[in-house]
Design an enzyme around this catalytic site. Structure first.
Site, PDB file in Angstrom:
ATOM      1  N   HIS B  34       0.851  -1.196   0.000  1.00 40.78           N
ATOM      2  CA  HIS B  34       0.000   0.000   0.000  1.00 40.78           C
ATOM      3  C   HIS B  34       0.891   1.253   0.000  1.00 40.78           C
ATOM      4  CE1 HIS B  34      -3.509  -2.498   0.961  1.00 40.78           C
ATOM      5  NE2 HIS B  34      -2.632  -3.213   1.642  1.00 40.78           N
ATOM      6  N   GLY B 193       4.256  -5.360  14.241  1.00 42.83           N
ATOM      7  CA  GLY B 193       3.402  -4.490  13.428  1.00 42.83           C
ATOM      8  C   GLY B 193       2.140  -5.217  12.990  1.00 42.83           C
ATOM      9  N   THR B 546      -4.212  20.231  12.260  1.00 41.70           N
ATOM     10  CA  THR B 546      -4.623  18.906  11.779  1.00 41.70           C
ATOM     11  C   THR B 546      -4.642  18.925  10.252  1.00 41.70           C
ATOM     12  OG1 THR B 546      -6.287  17.154  11.976  1.00 41.70           O
ATOM     13  CG2 THR B 546      -7.119  19.395  11.896  1.00 41.70           C
TER      14      THR B 546
END
Lengths: 95, 589
Positions: B34, B193, B546
């Site tokens: 990904h 992970g 943000t």
């Protein structure tokens, strides 16, 4: 690398223990044949191969390259054992 | 010397969808490749880098990064054939024999992982490029290079920790005089992970995507309830290593593909699986707390052992798990290292950069300097911005300021008045964080701000905290900063000084921590100028910062995307360069 013909009993027994530890197969290490096919006889698979290799590297102080990981190496325990012993003779000091 | 790095495995999800159909779409994310990206190094300098998701607008896309490649070439004014090399950040070649063991794995290798599969994509999207100039770099080595060759250090310990790269889950390198030597590896069969991601999935979030939400949820819970469970699941071994027996439970191909046996084991021994639409309860918070605590301890165990063994007192990190700010903060606090550098694009997008850096280093063309704040993506000219704005016609009013100083004063005034603003300037960030060029900003002192932005702007879970951006000059005043006071990448958690926690409700997490970003004039002069103006208006040179996106959307890239996101959310005003844009329905500020 030249591979010795007959591996020592000591290395073979240690390797059998290691195989069972990695595969967590419900088998007695002493019952594994010297020429066992690790895939068919001991539950090794494509994902646990790398763990076996890492454990071998730790336990025997050798280094095995990805390119050396051919299927036939794991189809006969004694061949794998001979490779380890041959590498031990050539082993360089590790950091 | 011109080297382009690329990442991603385009066929990965497609192959899984064809071979392992499932009712739960989220399971397709249990796959590699990904976050594809492209990064260009010219004569040792990083010229451009960007994730493909910002171009094809598919979050975490693993597609061949043709949009990012085109952008990198355009930025450098190069034609693709002028590239000396294209380096891919995966290299399965050494494993081809092992994949030939069964017809299924052989097919996976051929269609997804093989060099032939890569070359087919190069041929499709870059048909003019000579295939003998396409190289491959081991995935963890690419990550390691991304950290080492941007650290600015001659010597350091490098730790790469992610879900899975080829067959590795974690690797440790000693880096000396431009050479990376691998000194330890933990296989993907024992990947912390993957284990963290499986618990993330089990708690109703997305695998390989939402792990940071579990990190954000953790401080709400107490680790004690499940501490033993996780201590027995992730076993710390001698020599800095660790093993994770529950990951070995999967025996059949289907089980292995989606870790079905591990997930059944979690249901039977930890907590029932939470569906995404179910309420989050204290038990989920406690699971997150204990899992995060175990990750923190595992990283301390691994890094601590090799710090002692090598005597190296500097640590550089990369890999998806290195994006875990809490674990990084614990490493910083531990005092195991004098300095810690986490490469800011630590996920797989950064492996494209690492592949390029590694290959450039092999050809002697590397300049190991600390990476500035990674504004390596596209910027847009005023002509393009004007063209985008024209399309929104009478829905907006526009006010133009003379320069950034005037713009900053107005933006600061609005922030002080409790408004939420979009702040879009210059080149887009590389990596997952918005660091002041594609940001949504507000005053961190307003108690209701967090809930308001979560609900009205970001449309996301209420529990998730926001991060503060503060001038480097004022950072030590508001935060406890162990070691260095520079935290330009928003990748470490530190503590808000106790006396100020109540004053900073929108950016202080329940445990008093904050994911701080320090901003110096060198890092980002315009953002620094804004923070200074905010200081004059509010008494704090600090904003809530943000990323400029909504839930499920990649961060905005173009001015048009900024406009669409602005108009589709509760953001009050939008600044694009020195323009203030306001909805026509809102009275001008």
């Amino acid at each position: 690398m030249e591979i010795a013909v007959s591996p020592s009993t000591e290395t073979l027994e240690a390797l059998k223990l290691l195989v069972v530890e990695v595969t967590q197969a419900n088998i007695d290490p002493t019952g594994i044949r010297d020429s066992a096919n690790l895939f068919n006889d001991c539950g090794l698979d494509s994902t646990s191969v790398i763990d076996l290799v890492l454990s071998i590297e730790d336990r025997f102080g050798v280094s095995i390259d990805e390119d050396e990981l051919v299927v036939t190496l794991f189809q006969d325990l004694s061949k794998l054992c001979s490779l380890i012993e041959a590498k031990q003779l050539d082993a360089e000091p590790v950091l | 010397m011109k080297v382009l790095g690329i990442s991603g495995l385009e066929n990965s999800v497609h192959f899984k969808k064809t071979k392992f159909r499932t009712a739960d779409e989220r399971e397709y994310r249990i796959s590699q490749g990904h976050d594809s990206a492209a990064a260009l190094i010219v004569d040792g300098k990083i010229v451009a880098a960007a994730s493909e998701e910002r171009f094809n607008r598919v979050k975490h896309s693993g597609a061949f990064p043709i949009g990012a490649v085109r952008y990198c070439l355009e930025e450098a004014g190069l034609d693709v054939v002028e590239l000396d090399e294209i380096a891919h950040s995966f290299n399965y070649s050494g494993w081809r024999h092992m994949f030939s063991m069964s017809p299924e794995s052989a097919e996976l290798y051929q269609e997804v992982f093989s060099r032939e599969a890569l070359l087919k994509l190069v041929e499709r999207d870059l048909p003019m490029y000579p295939q003998d100039r396409v190289t491959q770099v081991d995935h963890h080595l690419a990550h390691a290079a991304s950290a080492y060759f941007t650290s600015g250090w001659d010597q350091c310990l490098v730790v790469v920790i992610d879900g899975m790269g080829e067959m590795d889950g974690a690797t440790v390198y000693s880096a000396v005089n431009g050479t990376l030597k691998r000194i330890h590896r933990v296989s993907a069969n024992n990947s912390i992970g993957i284990f963290y991601s499986l618990v993330t999935l089990h708690l109703g979030f997305d695998f390989n995507s939402d792990e940071y939400k579990i990190m954000g949820l953790a401080p709400y819970g107490a680790p004690s309830r499940f501490r033993n469970f996780f201590s027995n699941s992730v076993l710390l071994k001698e020599g800095g290593s660790f093993s994770i027996p529950p990951l070995q439970l999967n025996k059949t191909p289907a089980e292995r593909e989606s870790y079905l046996a591990t997930r059944r084991w979690l249901t039977n021994n930890l907590v029932k699986e939470r569906r995404p639409d179910e309420e989050i309860t204290p038990i989920h918070e406690d699971v997150a707390a204990a899992l995060q605590e175990r990750l923190d301890k595992t990283l301390l165990h691994l890094c601590g052992h090799f710090a002692r063994k090598t005597g190296l007192r500097r640590l550089a990190m990369a890999g998806g798990v290195a994006l875990n700010c809490t674990a990084n903060g614990k490493l910083l606090e531990s005092g195991l290292f004098d300095e810690i550098y986490v490469q800011p694009a630590a996920g797989d997008d950064g492996s494209a950069l690492g592949a390029a850096l590694f290959r450039a280093s092999r050809r002697g063309a590397i300049n190991n300097k600390r990476m500035p704040v990674p504004f390596l993506g596209p910027a847009y000219s005023m002509e393009k911005i004007d063209a985008a704005l024209r399309d929104f016609g009478d829905r907006i009013t526009i006010h133009c300021f003379k320069d950034v100083n005037e713009t900053a004063v107005k933006a600061a005034e609005l922030i002080a008045a409790g408004r939420v603003i979009g702040w879009y300037r210059g080149r887009m960030e590389f990596g997952p964080r918005a660091l002041g060029n594609r940001s949504i900003l507000a005053d961190p002192g307003h108690p209701e701000m967090r809930d308001r932005i979560n609900a009205m702007v970001k449309m996301r879970e209420a529990f998730r905290p926001f991060a503060p951006a503060v001038t480097i000059e004022e950072a030590p005043k508001w935060f406890n900063l162990p070691g260095t006071k520079e935290h330009p990448y928003m990748i470490m958690t530190v503590n808000v000084r106790e006396e100020y926690r109540l004053d900073l409700p929108a950016v202080t997490h329940v445990n008093g921590s904050a994911r701080v970003q320090t901003v110096s004039k060198t890092d980002n002069a315009d953002f620094h100028c804004l923070l200074k103006a905010v200081g004059t208006a509010t008494g704090r040179e600090m904003v809530l910062n943000t990323s400029f996106n909504v839930k499920g959307q990649p961060i905005v890239n173009t001015p048009r995307e900024a406009m669409e996101t602005y108009l589709g959310t509760g953001i009050d005003h939008l600044f694009i360069e020195n323009l203030l844009i306001t909805r026509s329905s809102t009275p001008p500020p």
